[in-house]
Scaffold this active site. Structure first.
Site, PDB file in Angstrom:
ATOM      1  N   TYR A   9       0.842  -1.205   0.000  1.00  0.00           N
ATOM      2  CA  TYR A   9       0.000   0.000   0.000  1.00  0.00           C
ATOM      3  C   TYR A   9       0.875   1.253   0.000  1.00  0.00           C
ATOM      4  CZ  TYR A   9      -3.964   3.026   0.972  1.00  0.00           C
ATOM      5  OH  TYR A   9      -4.927   3.980   0.875  1.00  0.00           O
ATOM      6  N   PHE A  19      -6.818  19.604 -25.193  1.00  0.00           N
ATOM      7  CA  PHE A  19      -7.492  18.341 -25.505  1.00  0.00           C
ATOM      8  C   PHE A  19      -8.857  18.358 -24.790  1.00  0.00           C
ATOM      9  CE2 PHE A  19      -8.439  13.849 -24.555  1.00  0.00           C
ATOM     10  CZ  PHE A  19      -8.609  13.431 -25.861  1.00  0.00           C
ATOM     11  N   ASP A  20      -9.828  17.554 -25.262  1.00  0.00           N
ATOM     12  CA  ASP A  20     -11.210  17.607 -24.719  1.00  0.00           C
ATOM     13  C   ASP A  20     -11.284  17.484 -23.200  1.00  0.00           C
ATOM     14  OD1 ASP A  20     -10.890  16.417 -27.184  1.00  0.00           O
ATOM     15  OD2 ASP A  20     -12.657  15.157 -27.007  1.00  0.00           O
ATOM     16  N   ASP A  52       1.048  19.332 -21.407  1.00  0.00           N
ATOM     17  CA  ASP A  52       0.193  18.142 -21.533  1.00  0.00           C
ATOM     18  C   ASP A  52       1.051  17.151 -22.328  1.00  0.00           C
ATOM     19  OD1 ASP A  52      -1.556  16.165 -22.240  1.00  0.00           O
ATOM     20  OD2 ASP A  52      -3.202  17.511 -22.767  1.00  0.00           O
ATOM     21  N   ALA A  58       1.248  13.806 -23.058  1.00  0.00           N
ATOM     22  CA  ALA A  58       0.879  12.458 -23.530  1.00  0.00           C
ATOM     23  C   ALA A  58       1.835  11.927 -24.598  1.00  0.00           C
ATOM     24  CB  ALA A  58      -0.550  12.468 -24.071  1.00  0.00           C
ATOM     25  N   LYS A  77      -0.223   6.621 -23.861  1.00  0.00           N
ATOM     26  CA  LYS A  77       0.272   6.866 -25.221  1.00  0.00           C
ATOM     27  C   LYS A  77       1.763   6.529 -25.275  1.00  0.00           C
ATOM     28  CE  LYS A  77      -3.667   9.452 -25.168  1.00  0.00           C
ATOM     29  NZ  LYS A  77      -4.521   9.597 -23.971  1.00  0.00           N
ATOM     30  N   HIS A 134     -20.820  12.538 -28.276  1.00  0.00           N
ATOM     31  CA  HIS A 134     -20.350  11.611 -29.316  1.00  0.00           C
ATOM     32  C   HIS A 134     -20.144  10.187 -28.799  1.00  0.00           C
ATOM     33  CE1 HIS A 134     -16.852  13.460 -27.497  1.00  0.00           C
ATOM     34  NE2 HIS A 134     -16.098  12.466 -27.903  1.00  0.00           N
TER      35      HIS A 134
HETATM   36  N1  F0G Z   1      -4.266  14.956 -23.189  1.00  0.00           N
HETATM   37  C1  F0G Z   1      -4.149  14.547 -24.475  1.00  0.00           C
HETATM   38  C2  F0G Z   1      -3.344  15.348 -25.439  1.00  0.00           C
HETATM   39  C3  F0G Z   1      -4.810  13.370 -24.889  1.00  0.00           C
HETATM   40  O1  F0G Z   1      -4.696  12.982 -26.154  1.00  0.00           O
HETATM   41  C4  F0G Z   1      -5.566  12.642 -23.949  1.00  0.00           C
HETATM   42  C5  F0G Z   1      -6.288  11.423 -24.348  1.00  0.00           C
HETATM   43  C6  F0G Z   1      -5.639  13.115 -22.622  1.00  0.00           C
HETATM   44  C7  F0G Z   1      -4.979  14.275 -22.288  1.00  0.00           C
HETATM   45  C8  F0G Z   1      -6.444  12.388 -21.564  1.00  0.00           C
HETATM   46  O2  F0G Z   1      -5.808  11.243 -21.198  1.00  0.00           O
HETATM   47  O3  F0G Z   1      -7.401   9.410 -21.825  1.00  0.00           O
HETATM   48  O4  F0G Z   1      -5.502   9.005 -20.244  1.00  0.00           O
HETATM   49  O5  F0G Z   1      -7.440  10.366 -19.529  1.00  0.00           O
HETATM   50  N2  F0G Z   1      -6.472  11.109 -25.552  1.00  0.00           N
HETATM   51  C9  F0G Z   1      -7.092   9.894 -26.071  1.00  0.00           C
HETATM   52  C10 F0G Z   1      -7.234   9.984 -27.554  1.00  0.00           C
HETATM   53  C11 F0G Z   1      -8.342   9.492 -25.372  1.00  0.00           C
HETATM   54  O6  F0G Z   1      -7.894   9.089 -28.125  1.00  0.00           O
HETATM   55  O7  F0G Z   1      -6.687  10.885 -28.178  1.00  0.00           O
HETATM   56  P1  F0G Z   1      -6.603   9.930 -20.670  1.00  0.00           P
END
Ligand code: F0G
Length: 459
Positions: free
Chosen positions: A72, A124-125, A215, A217, A258, A450
């Protein structure tokens, strides 16, 4: 002729995939109400919906999983992740979390208050979502080249720094809490950001006393593009370039699904601000779990510490980005339009050009995704007006600037022949493009529609 760069690995374990007939796919798609997220993965031949969490781990990562310490507190895997973050990014503090959006949820409350502005090359969304949830305002200031899908530019993901500074002056620096550099810039088509642009952004941020976060990723893919395209970096290693990039920021959030090639995982890194890191730890405990596991199993931490390094191998990145470029090359030969040049993780098809007869409110990006599934069982996804949704104030359908269908390539999963099939399928679809119908929504939820909307073709 498009050139394929051979895999820098051999295959030890395989996952069987099912072949379906066109008639079966027509039925499956109808039953899924024409929504890609409602299809069962068993009914898909080549899944290019996302490169997130869909990569193949190496034997070293799987071996690490077996060695995972499930304590833990004080688990061994935590120290390994911490050391990797110090070594690769040059940051003093690391906090694992379960995925990228969890990193945003934990970090952002310490950086953003209600009414403040977050500037990004493009949010990103989920990043945009967390800014919104705090009552703050997300503003995208990407370079104009990002919107020109036809002409080449080496760094279409860049921040438009001139416009950014003018904007900061206009709204007042005291109202801008944060600058977020998304590398690579996913929403603009996986396009890279240059070191020069990061340096310039940092300079402006310092002038106005604004924090910069990354960010992260696709940190390694971004570093590879810098190595290939930016003057003075050809002989630097991916880790050297990564350290310099992250040197221009104060902290990062990362979806490790990623470039760190794990099926689940995320990270927050803080360069040297101990007080900020303490705040991060405080929120990690209620949201994600104790600080030395952060929402992950001990075995996941092992795979993550190894994947952070594997993702930075030049041989891997040359093949990885080479795959995306190969697919782009085939599509160019077949005159199928896409955001040019291709990004690091995906080809973004230009559905506006491919299906010019379908207006934005009939979702050309989604129509193309449906057609590609029927043609060859290939799953992609809309990054356009269908994803964008309706204006929360007026309820009107918003028009996306770019209507993309994204073909995201999972890491170390598909072969050259799979990519050949994708290109052939798209050639067939584009030959009959004028027969492709637009779509209407028959049911949708109030947010992030979506994922669960139901659609039907317009007869
Ligand atoms: N930032 C970027 C640039 C991303 O592409 C994603 C996720 C996230 C943050 C969020 O990360 O999914 O681990 O919570 N992108 C995926 C995509 C879902 O299909 O482009 P997460």
């Amino acid at each position: 002729m498009a050139k394929y760069i051979a895999e820098p690995f051999k295959i030890k374990m395989v996952e069987l995939i099912k072949m379906t007939t066109r008639e079966e796919r027509i039925e499956k798609l109808k039953a899924a109400n024409y929504n890609m997220f409602a299809l069962k993965s068993d009914d898909i031949y080549i899944d290019l919906m996302t490169d997130s969490g869909t990569g193949a781990m190496s034997d070293a990562q799987w071996a690490g999983m077996m060695m995972g310490d499930e304590s833990y507190a004080g688990a061994r895997g935590f120290s390994k992740v911490h050391n990797a973050v110090e070594d690769i990014f040059g940051y003093k503090f690391a906090q694992p979390v379960h995925q990228g959006r969890a990193a945003e949820k934990v970090l952002f409350p310490s950086l953003l208050k209600k009414g403040q502005i977050s500037i990004s090359n493009m949010h990103f969304d989920t990043t945009r979502g967390h800014v919104d949830l705090l009552g703050a305002i997300p503003v995208d200031i990407v370079v104009p080249e990002a919107r020109d899908t036809k002409s080449y530019a080496p760094f279409k993901g860049n921040m438009d720094t001139k416009r950014m500074e003018a904007y900061i002056k206009k709204v007042g620096a005291e109202n801008v809490a944060l600058i977020i550099m998304t590398i690579t810039n996913n929403t603009a088509g996986g396009q890279p950001v240059s070191i020069e642009n990061m340096r310039e952004t940092r300079k402006i941020a310092d002038k106005y006393g604004i924090k910069v976060i990354i960010d992260a990723a696709r940190y390694a893919e971004n570093a590879f593009f810098i190595k290939q395209r930016e003057k003075g970096y050809a002989n630097k290693s991916i880790i050297e370039i990564t350290r310099e990039m992250f040197g221009y920021a104060d902290a990062f959030t990362m979806s490790a699904k990623k470039d760190a090639i794990v099926n689940m995982g995320g990270l927050i890194g803080v360069k040297d601000d101990e007080e900020l890191f303490q705040q991060v730890q405080c929120l990690t405990i209620p949201y994600e779990g104790f600080i030395t596991y952060g929402g992950l199993a001990g075995r996941d931490l092992e795979a993550l510490a190894i994947g952070l390094y594997e993702g930075t191998s030049v041989d891997f990145l040359r093949y990885r980005i080479g795959q995306v470029e190969y697919l782009g090359g085939l599509l160019k030969e077949k005159e199928v339009s896409f955001q040019y040049p291709v990004g690091g993780h995906a080809v973004f098809l230009d559905a506006k050009v491919i299906l010019p007869h379908i207006p934005y409110h009939q979702f050309p990006g989604q129509a193309l995704a449906c057609e590609l599934y029927i043609e060859a069982g290939i799953r992609s996804c809309d990054i356009g007006s269908f994803m964008m949704g309706v204006d929360p104030k007026t309820g009107e359908q918003m028009e996306a600037e770019m209507e993309f269908t994204r073909l995201a390539i999972p890491r170390r999963v598909y072969t050259q022949a799979h990519l050949d099939i994708v290109a052939e399928a798209l050639e067939n679809v584009t030959c009959n493009a004028d027969k492709v119908k637009g779509y209407e929504i028959i049911w949708q939820p109030p947010v992030l529609r979506h994922f669960t909307s139901k659609l039907k073709p317009i007869e």
